[in-house]
Scaffold this active site. Sequence first.
Site, PDB file in Angstrom:
ATOM      1  N   ASP A  95       0.784  -1.231   0.000  1.00 38.17           N
ATOM      2  CA  ASP A  95       0.000   0.000   0.000  1.00 38.17           C
ATOM      3  C   ASP A  95       0.818   1.284   0.000  1.00 38.17           C
ATOM      4  O   ASP A  95       0.306   2.352  -0.303  1.00 38.17           O
ATOM      5  CB  ASP A  95      -0.945   0.015   1.212  1.00 38.17           C
ATOM      6  N   HIS A  96       2.100   1.199   0.328  1.00 40.68           N
ATOM      7  CA  HIS A  96       2.894   2.407   0.533  1.00 40.68           C
ATOM      8  C   HIS A  96       3.618   2.913  -0.719  1.00 40.68           C
ATOM      9  O   HIS A  96       4.015   4.075  -0.769  1.00 40.68           O
ATOM     10  CB  HIS A  96       3.946   2.171   1.621  1.00 40.68           C
ATOM     11  N   ASP A 160       4.084  -0.825  11.314  1.00 35.07           N
ATOM     12  CA  ASP A 160       3.565   0.482  10.951  1.00 35.07           C
ATOM     13  C   ASP A 160       2.977   1.082  12.224  1.00 35.07           C
ATOM     14  O   ASP A 160       2.304   0.388  12.991  1.00 35.07           O
ATOM     15  CB  ASP A 160       2.487   0.364   9.869  1.00 35.07           C
ATOM     16  N   ARG A 448      -1.452  12.515  10.262  1.00 36.43           N
ATOM     17  CA  ARG A 448      -0.257  13.311  10.549  1.00 36.43           C
ATOM     18  C   ARG A 448      -0.179  14.519   9.633  1.00 36.43           C
ATOM     19  O   ARG A 448      -0.607  14.473   8.488  1.00 36.43           O
ATOM     20  CB  ARG A 448       1.010  12.458  10.394  1.00 36.43           C
ATOM     21  N   SER A 643       6.273   7.751  12.577  1.00 36.31           N
ATOM     22  CA  SER A 643       6.203   6.429  11.961  1.00 36.31           C
ATOM     23  C   SER A 643       7.183   5.451  12.603  1.00 36.31           C
ATOM     24  O   SER A 643       8.220   5.836  13.130  1.00 36.31           O
ATOM     25  CB  SER A 643       6.509   6.531  10.460  1.00 36.31           C
ATOM     26  N   ARG A 645       9.169   3.424  11.292  1.00 37.24           N
ATOM     27  CA  ARG A 645      10.217   2.957  10.379  1.00 37.24           C
ATOM     28  C   ARG A 645      11.556   2.699  11.067  1.00 37.24           C
ATOM     29  O   ARG A 645      12.182   3.580  11.633  1.00 37.24           O
ATOM     30  CB  ARG A 645      10.380   3.929   9.206  1.00 37.24           C
TER      31      ARG A 645
END
Length: 755
Positions: A95-96, A160, A448, A643, A645
């Site tokens: 999806d990213h 995520d 965000r 996030s 990440r």
Amino acid sequence: MAFDFEMIKRVYAGMPSKVEAARKTIGRPLTLAEKILFSHLHRDQPLQNFERAKTYVNFAPDRVAMQDATAQMALLQFMQAGRPTVAVPSTVHCDHLIQAKVGAKEDLDTALSVNKEVYDFLASVSNKYGIGFWKPGAGIIHQVVLENYAFPGGMMIGTDSHTPNAGGLGMIAIGVGGADACDVMAGLPWELKWPKLIGIKLTGKMSGWTSAKDIILRVAGILTVKGGTGAIIEYFGEGADSLSATGKATICNMGAEVGATCSLFAYDDKMSIYLRHTAREDVAAAADAIKQHLRPDDDVYANAEKYYDQLIEINLDELEPHVNGPFTPDLAWPISKFAEAVKANAWPEKLEVALLGSCTNSSYEDITRSASVAKQAIDKNLKAKAEFTITPGSEQVRYTVERDGLLDTFDKIGGVVLANACGPCIGQWARHIDDPNRKNSIITSFNRNFAKRNDGLASTHAFVASPEIVTAFAIAGDLTFNPLTDKLKNENGEEVMLDEPAGYELPPKGFAVEDPGYQEPAKDGSNVQVVVNPESQRLQLLAPFSEWEGTDLKGLRLLIKVKGKCTTDHISMAGPWLKYRGHLDNISNNMLIGAVNFFNEKTDLVKNELTGEYGPVPVVQRAYKEAGIGSIVVGDENYGEGSSREHAAMEPRHLGVRAILVKSFARIHETNLKKQGMLALTFADKEDYDKIQEDDTIDILGLADFAPNKALAVVLHHDDGSSDVISAHHTYNEHQIEWFKAGGALNIIRQKFAK
């Protein structure tokens, strides 16, 4: 029938006895969060009355979810673990990596071509190791998980930060780094500090323009971006039970914006109905059978102040729609005061783009309520004055709303439907703007709104609101407009008002979809080949990080002293860098390029102490690495918020940064640093931040006796020959200290499976 129903039945079969044992051990009734936590203790974790915010506890999550940007690194790490298949049900969701530019079909076709190498890798590695694979276009991870995998009383981790979305179905769902996911997929326990509990009592019932999004926007204003750190937020009360399951999910999703570990709602009729509408009647029936264990004990409702570390009450009868921003999601404005704030702060009043969707707000209910506002524009002869985009949350939602004529409604007022993906919410937006330096305003139903988050432009003022309010603003094109009180002039010059939105929680005709986009893994993946081209610029097999050399760290150079907010977007930017998420060396070229240097208040410009010249942060750090010199990064409050990440931890590790010393950390980022074998330290005295000088050479002493709750000494050797000795705290336990010594948690996993 639901995915992994046998696993869900095992969880439910064991839950009553585990809850009762916990209740006896701690000698009091339990909140819902406590019931789920205690029922998911790892088999090797002794049951005891754990101390909140202090005791590290090992858990056994039920499943793992990964999105394509983070899954690359998580699975590259898992490939080194030596297992033939994952130990718990796991999924990958593409999806990213789909950039929003033209429209759904064109953008998806482009992504399939541009990202073919990555998608092929993810599909093949999923096929090999027994992982469910959701193809590009299937939808946004959190919406797909809510529709297919989330279940009341379960525990899930996901790579995520908005994984807590699944709390809308009563699940403890926590965002983590890829190394944590790797541990759980490898069958190891997952470690978390026993959380604090924040209780939010919702009374009354929403009406009119107010929606579930306004609850979390209000909560963000109360708690701020770090007020939920280390805590699970548990919502309860009559107002909580009145919300739809997808409305609950919206609130839980955006709990990440206050730093919460996760957010949670108790199982109720709304959840049961949602499960049945999404073809999980079996899960609903099983949950109904143990409903008392999927809700807090009665005394928690009666005497909430005894059970929560903080208690907040919100009366939904009185709650106004909110607009939050700009530049931070906790700057909360009731709609009645927003126009005044826009004028007082000289924010651009003209609205240029309104964006509807994201993992936070792209359910059927969100889209129908927004469509009802758009339909009024058609009926009242109004046109959208701002650019308007719509992102469905999943192919199931998109297919259903198209069947029900809602996409056509948006089209008639100029709306553009984007692919079922994250898109502009994470910076995957090829925005059309005449002058990128011009101050401008956008409004989204996302989560965000940090500077540069959506379009990479520091000049963009991004505001966050509910889908209904976003749609109303799209029609008005003016941020000083209040849809509750103000009139608009239509194409005939008549003054008209928008009526209150109306919609459906669930589709009256039921959900429908032709191809949900799911690929089931091979039953035996032993012969499946996962190939990574050694010349690839997108993917790179990992090499183990080196072990700690067994000595104190001396002669470290200061790479950067960060001033102010430093999110994981500042440390490892998304947007165009997403394409390198599977190539550690290439993506390391974005390390800290968004952070503000305290000494010159510029981004991506730091002093190279070897030459005396200034250069980009990654370039200077590569020079230190080439010279065999370690470095240190100094930061401000809540360092690494945003996030999940893990690249924000892996990049400094890869390039030779040895320690991060800050005033305070965001939870996920601190854990990610520990997992990668980094030193994550905090100032014992926050004012010592001011003692750090640009030309300092820094020693970290006491590592030979590195132990829990024992401070380390940091010596600052200043350029004038003077020095300061300051104290640095840490939160490492014995297990995490072993990660540091081994050079990272993955090295320990590899050693275990090699035996």
